[in-house]
Design a protein around this motif. Structure first.
Motif, mmCIF file in Angstrom:
data_model
loop_
_atom_site.group_PDB
_atom_site.id
_atom_site.type_symbol
_atom_site.label_atom_id
_atom_site.label_comp_id
_atom_site.label_asym_id
_atom_site.label_seq_id
_atom_site.Cartn_x
_atom_site.Cartn_y
_atom_site.Cartn_z
ATOM 1 N N GLU A 41 0.825 -1.214 0.000
ATOM 2 C CA GLU A 41 0.000 0.000 0.000
ATOM 3 C C GLU A 41 0.859 1.262 0.000
ATOM 4 N N GLU A 65 -4.987 0.472 -14.574
ATOM 5 C CA GLU A 65 -6.343 0.967 -14.320
ATOM 6 C C GLU A 65 -6.997 1.454 -15.606
ATOM 7 N N ASP A 71 -10.986 1.931 -11.209
ATOM 8 C CA ASP A 71 -9.995 2.363 -10.223
ATOM 9 C C ASP A 71 -9.702 1.208 -9.281
ATOM 10 N N PHE A 73 -7.117 1.569 -6.919
ATOM 11 C CA PHE A 73 -6.569 2.164 -5.699
ATOM 12 C C PHE A 73 -7.260 3.492 -5.398
ATOM 13 N N ALA A 74 -7.389 3.756 -4.093
ATOM 14 C CA ALA A 74 -7.707 5.115 -3.623
ATOM 15 C C ALA A 74 -6.392 5.726 -3.155
ATOM 16 N N SER A 81 -4.695 2.627 -1.002
ATOM 17 C CA SER A 81 -5.535 1.570 -0.436
ATOM 18 C C SER A 81 -6.401 1.006 -1.548
ATOM 19 N N THR A 83 -9.448 -0.300 -3.626
ATOM 20 C CA THR A 83 -10.886 -0.130 -3.758
ATOM 21 C C THR A 83 -11.546 -1.511 -3.736
ATOM 22 N N PRO A 84 -12.864 -1.589 -3.611
ATOM 23 C CA PRO A 84 -13.517 -2.909 -3.704
ATOM 24 C C PRO A 84 -13.150 -3.654 -4.987
ATOM 25 N N GLY A 86 -10.371 -3.273 -6.583
ATOM 26 C CA GLY A 86 -8.984 -3.675 -6.410
ATOM 27 C C GLY A 86 -8.846 -4.934 -5.586
ATOM 28 N N ARG A 87 -9.669 -5.078 -4.527
ATOM 29 C CA ARG A 87 -9.608 -6.284 -3.696
ATOM 30 C C ARG A 87 -10.066 -7.514 -4.494
#
Length: 319
Positions: A41, A65, A71, A73-74, A81, A83-84, A86-87
């Motif tokens: 991160e 991206e 997106d 990452f935030a 961190s 994003t949903p 991203g996870r």
């Protein structure tokens, strides 16, 4: 004037497949970078871990991206961190990278000189004594080398060679094909096998022409031994009258013992009751045994060692 509305164009299944392949090629080089950034991160720490410039990593994530259209990452300064989306993406990326790692470990293990693997094919008739003896002797000097063994008839094994499923195979007849390399190793004399109560059973030797009126049991067309049987009978002046066809030589011996015909077969591993095996004096009835491999195919160290061992057995392959 009324114009008919045209349906939206749709990709064909083949186009869908091509698009997925293109996307995989596009994304694959950046997946490990993404996993490093997601894990830390932090772009700077991820760049140190991945041993690439920070600017390279930042551009790779931005392009990733962009290519995905979401997106991942935030961003808060250099800290990121997931994003949903991203996870969700990370879970699949980690599975893919782990699978790649396992595949890399597997191919390295198979190529290991001491404990690698040899994919080896051979004829059914060589499975009882010849091949076990060869592997036992080879493993005296290479005790940890592993074998993936395939028993089949000759043509099927050559196709497995061409498909990359086998490294080497023992086969008969010795193939002559531009994409294969083959070396003759030995030959087996074929015998005329007759029932124990047959009119010829009291003989020790026979000219094959004397069996021209007999019913023959043979392997199915496509088997090397069947081609040899047809060729030897033709040389003896007759076409064999086929009563039964099978897929395995010992099954044919059982059919002979049951009185269903006679057969041209190589010597058995263990003598079988109910049959008598006659030496064929004319014409010359033999089958050549050879080793074959795919021309230009690179060998791993264990395959090279086993190939060298087999070639050293020329004239002394069969028990």
């Amino acid at each position: 004037m009324v114009h008919q509305q045209r349906p939206e164009p749709r990709l064909s299944p083949s186009s869908d497949t091509e698009d997925m392949t293109d996307m995989a090629k596009l994304l694959a080089p950046r997946l490990a970078y993404f996993a490093a950034v997601a894990r830390t991160e932090h772009v700077t720490r991820a760049a140190l871990e991945a041993q690439v410039p920070q600017s390279t990593l930042s551009r790779a994530m931005a392009r990733l991206e962009q290519d995905l259209g979401v997106d991942l990452f935030a961003r808060r300064g250099r800290t990121l961190s997931l994003t949903p989306a991203g996870r969700t993406f990370l879970a699949s990326v980690e599975r893919a990278l782990a699978e790649i790692g396992r595949a890399a470990d597997e191919v390295r293990a198979d190529a290991d000189p001491a404990s690698g693997k040899v994919a080896f094919g051979f004829l059914h008739t060589m499975g009882a004594e010849t091949v076990p003896g060869l592997i036992h002797e080879f493993r005296a000097d290479h005790p940890r080398v592993r074998f993936s063994l395939v028993q089949n008839y000759g043509e099927a094994m050559l196709e497995r060679l061409r498909a990359g499923d086998l490294d080497l195979c023992l086969t008969s007849p010795v193939p002559d094909a531009p994409d294969l390399v083959a070396r003759r190793l030995d030959e087996q004399k074929l015998r005329l096998v007759v029932p124990a109560d047959h009119r010829l059973a009291s003989r020790r030797r026979i000219r094959l022409a004397e069996a021209a009126d007999e019913a023959f049991v043979t392997l199915e067309p496509g088997y090397g031994l069947r081609r040899i049987t047809d060729a030897v009978c033709k040389e003896a002046g007759f076409k064999p009258r086929i009563a039964f066809e099978g897929e395995e030589a010992e099954t044919l011996r059982g059919l002979v013992a049951a009185g269903l015909g006679v057969a041209l077969l190589p010597p058995p591993a263990v003598p079988r009751p109910g049959v008598v095996e006659l030496t064929v004096t004319a014409p010359r009835a033999v089958r050549e045994i050879g080793v074959a491999w795919l021309d230009g195919h690179p060998d791993t160290p264990p395959v090279t060692a086993f190939k060298k061992f087999l070639l050293s057995k020329r004239g002394n392959l069969l028990p």
